[in-house]
Design an enzyme around this catalytic site. Structure first.
Site, mmCIF file in Angstrom:
data_model
loop_
_atom_site.group_PDB
_atom_site.id
_atom_site.type_symbol
_atom_site.label_atom_id
_atom_site.label_comp_id
_atom_site.label_asym_id
_atom_site.label_seq_id
_atom_site.Cartn_x
_atom_site.Cartn_y
_atom_site.Cartn_z
ATOM 1 N N LYS A 1 0.815 -1.219 0.000
ATOM 2 C CA LYS A 1 0.000 0.000 0.000
ATOM 3 C C LYS A 1 0.851 1.273 0.000
ATOM 4 O O LYS A 1 0.416 2.314 -0.466
ATOM 5 C CB LYS A 1 -0.956 -0.007 1.179
ATOM 6 C CG LYS A 1 -2.101 -1.004 0.964
ATOM 7 C CD LYS A 1 -3.275 -0.685 1.855
ATOM 8 C CE LYS A 1 -4.489 -1.494 1.448
ATOM 9 N NZ LYS A 1 -4.348 -2.909 1.854
ATOM 10 N N GLU B 1 -9.550 7.435 3.398
ATOM 11 C CA GLU B 1 -10.449 6.542 4.118
ATOM 12 C C GLU B 1 -9.689 5.256 4.370
ATOM 13 O O GLU B 1 -8.720 4.958 3.670
ATOM 14 C CB GLU B 1 -11.698 6.272 3.293
ATOM 15 C CG GLU B 1 -11.609 5.119 2.301
ATOM 16 C CD GLU B 1 -10.502 5.264 1.263
ATOM 17 O OE1 GLU B 1 -9.841 4.239 0.995
ATOM 18 O OE2 GLU B 1 -10.285 6.368 0.733
ATOM 19 N N SER C 1 1.622 -9.835 -0.716
ATOM 20 C CA SER C 1 1.286 -8.407 -0.638
ATOM 21 C C SER C 1 1.635 -7.753 0.690
ATOM 22 O O SER C 1 1.860 -6.541 0.745
ATOM 23 C CB SER C 1 -0.197 -8.196 -0.942
ATOM 24 O OG SER C 1 -1.006 -9.008 -0.107
HETATM 25 C C1 LIG Z 1 -5.204 -3.903 1.596
HETATM 26 C C2 LIG Z 1 -4.476 -5.163 1.344
HETATM 27 C C3 LIG Z 1 -4.849 -6.031 0.291
HETATM 28 C C4 LIG Z 1 -6.073 -5.810 -0.553
HETATM 29 O O1 LIG Z 1 -6.077 -4.642 -1.291
HETATM 30 P P1 LIG Z 1 -5.812 -4.640 -2.865
HETATM 31 O O2 LIG Z 1 -6.130 -3.255 -3.273
HETATM 32 O O3 LIG Z 1 -6.719 -5.658 -3.472
HETATM 33 O O4 LIG Z 1 -4.387 -5.002 -3.068
HETATM 34 C C5 LIG Z 1 -4.078 -7.149 0.061
HETATM 35 N N1 LIG Z 1 -3.008 -7.432 0.828
HETATM 36 C C6 LIG Z 1 -2.633 -6.642 1.853
HETATM 37 C C7 LIG Z 1 -1.443 -7.030 2.663
HETATM 38 C C8 LIG Z 1 -3.348 -5.484 2.145
HETATM 39 O O5 LIG Z 1 -2.965 -4.705 3.169
#
Ligand SMILES: *Cc1c(COP(=O)(O)O)cnc(C)c1O
Length: 408
Positions: A101, A123, A389
């Site tokens: 993010k 948000e 992610s």
């Molecule tokens: C917020 C988040 C997601 C989901 O958000 P996307 O916009 O679909 O990437 C996925 N993995 C993590 C670690 C997150 O913090």
């Protein structure tokens, strides 16, 4: 768009979004008239700055020295032996604040500076985007207000504390459903009331044009790095890439560089929750229908009357009834296949990655791992790159109640 193969050709040629901010039939701007000038100004700012040399150098320098990019590409040897295919991990969990993010939050905060904004509004649902935004704003000296549903503030109180330590003002939203949807409405209202001085920093590849495009461009570094790192390591491309899909930002970031590589299978994994029943999941592309949510025409989970459905996922970051418009087109064109992974198999994947690789993944990322496990069963000896992610420290309360409760 006459056929799916036209859409596929245009996707491969990189022709989306079009001049109206559309990805085929999806995307666009479904917002009150009062927001159009602000979105127009933002689109103009994106055109002027995003690919400009000065901006790219400033962003590149911050990504290298503050975020910690490039993130590693890790070969998961013991996991590969266990699952029967070669699993590589793109390590967004190693990025500053613990997830992908920050790529988006930092990029948009730098853009906001160039547009002359005096403050940032954002948000947040689970709090991860709020933390990334608060960190980026502190780094750049921009005042930051984060709207968060009152229920989410209670559920995610450690992240509320983090945002406050990072200097953000966290405002509870007590209207609507008291969660992310209401918080987005509140942030948009705030933006409309001061469209010149305020910059609205959106957290995923959703919302009205130009946000889905802007967020994709800022997250595409994930796939560009992964593609180059894999080629460096293996002198070819992987057979498949996999990412989890909430709003779709880490997934579009991972996928974008691979869309023209027709030989590379691309798979998005949505939150299958407890199963296919109404309200039991957050798998928008698997179970949704087209409709408008938060300013964009895309797929969404709705009942027969068009009311937004309740969603469920063990992972707060995937628990969203909509999805970015580019994913809707990637699904329709057939270039990306979207599947689900449920709560249980995702928790099992957390345990596997911990025990076999010494990495505690975010619950969101564990959905991509669960998808990779299924892929490995069907493609023994194949090679897949998984977008990890984020890291799982934030999910400890859930792990205490699940994985650790089973094992005294
Ligand atoms: C917020 C988040 C997601 C989901 O958000 P996307 O916009 O679909 O990437 C996925 N993995 C993590 C670690 C997150 O913090």
């Amino acid at each position: 768009m006459s056929t799916n193969s036209d859409a596929l050709q245009a996707l491969i040629a990189g022709r989306f979004p079009d001049t109206r901010g559309r990805f085929g039939p999806f995307g666009g701007r479904y917002v009150p008239e009062t927001l159009i000038p602000a979105l127009e100004r933002l689109a103009e700012g994106v055109r002027t700055h995003l690919h400009d040399t000065e901006f790219r150098q400033a962003l590149g320098s911050e990504l290298a020295t503050w975020v910690g990019r490039p993130t590693a590409l890790t070969y998961a040897g013991r996991l590969s032996a266990e699952w029967g295919a070669h699993i590589w991990l793109k390590r967004e969990d190693l990025a500053h604040t613990g997830a992908h993010k920050i790529n988006n939050a930092l990029g948009q905060a730098l853009l906001a500076q160039r547009l002359g904004a005096r403050r940032i509004v954002a948000e947040t649902g689970a709090g991860q985007h709020g933390v990334a935004t608060a960190a980026a704003c502190a780094r750049l000296g921009l005042p930051c207000t984060v709207y968060m549903g009152a229920i989410d503030m209670e559920r995610q109180s450690p992240n509320v504390g983090r945002m406050r330590l990072l200097g953000a003002q966290v405002v509870p939203v007590t209207s609507g459903d008291l969660t992310l949807r209401a918080a987005i409405d509140e942030a948009l209202r705030e933006w409309v009331s001061d469209p010149l001085g305020t910059y609205y920093l959106l957290g995923s590849a959703v919302g009205p044009h130009p946000y889905p495009y802007l967020v994709r461009e800022l997250q595409a570094i994930i796939g560009r790095e992964a593609r180059a790192q894999f080629q460096e390591a293996a002198a070819r491309l992987p057979d498949a890439v996999i990412a989890c899909v909430g709003g779709g930002s880490n997934a579009i970031g991972m996928f974008h560089a691979f869309v023209p590589d027709r030989g590379v299978e691309i798979i998005g994994i949505e939150a299958g929750g407890r199963g296919a029943m109404l309200g039991g999941n957050a798998a928008t592309l698997s179970f949704g229908r087209p409709g408008v949510l938060h300013g964009s025409y895309s797929m969404l989970l709705q009942d027969a009357d068009g009311q937004i459905q309740e969603t469920h996922s063990v992972s707060a970051g995937l628990d969203y009834p909509g999805v970015g418009p580019e994913h809707a087109l990637l699904a329709q064109s057939g270039r990306v296949r979207y599947e689900t992974a449920g709560d249980e198999e995702s928790l099992a994947a957390v345990r596997a990655l911990c025990e076999l690789e010494g990495i505690l993944p975010a619950l969101e990322s564990a959905h991509a791992l669960a998808g990779a496990r299924r892929w490995a069963r069907a493609h023994a000896g194949g090679t897949v790159v998984v977008c990890l992610s984020g890291r799982g420290d934030k999910d400890m309360p859930t792990f205490q109640q699940t994985l650790l409760a089973e094992r005294p």
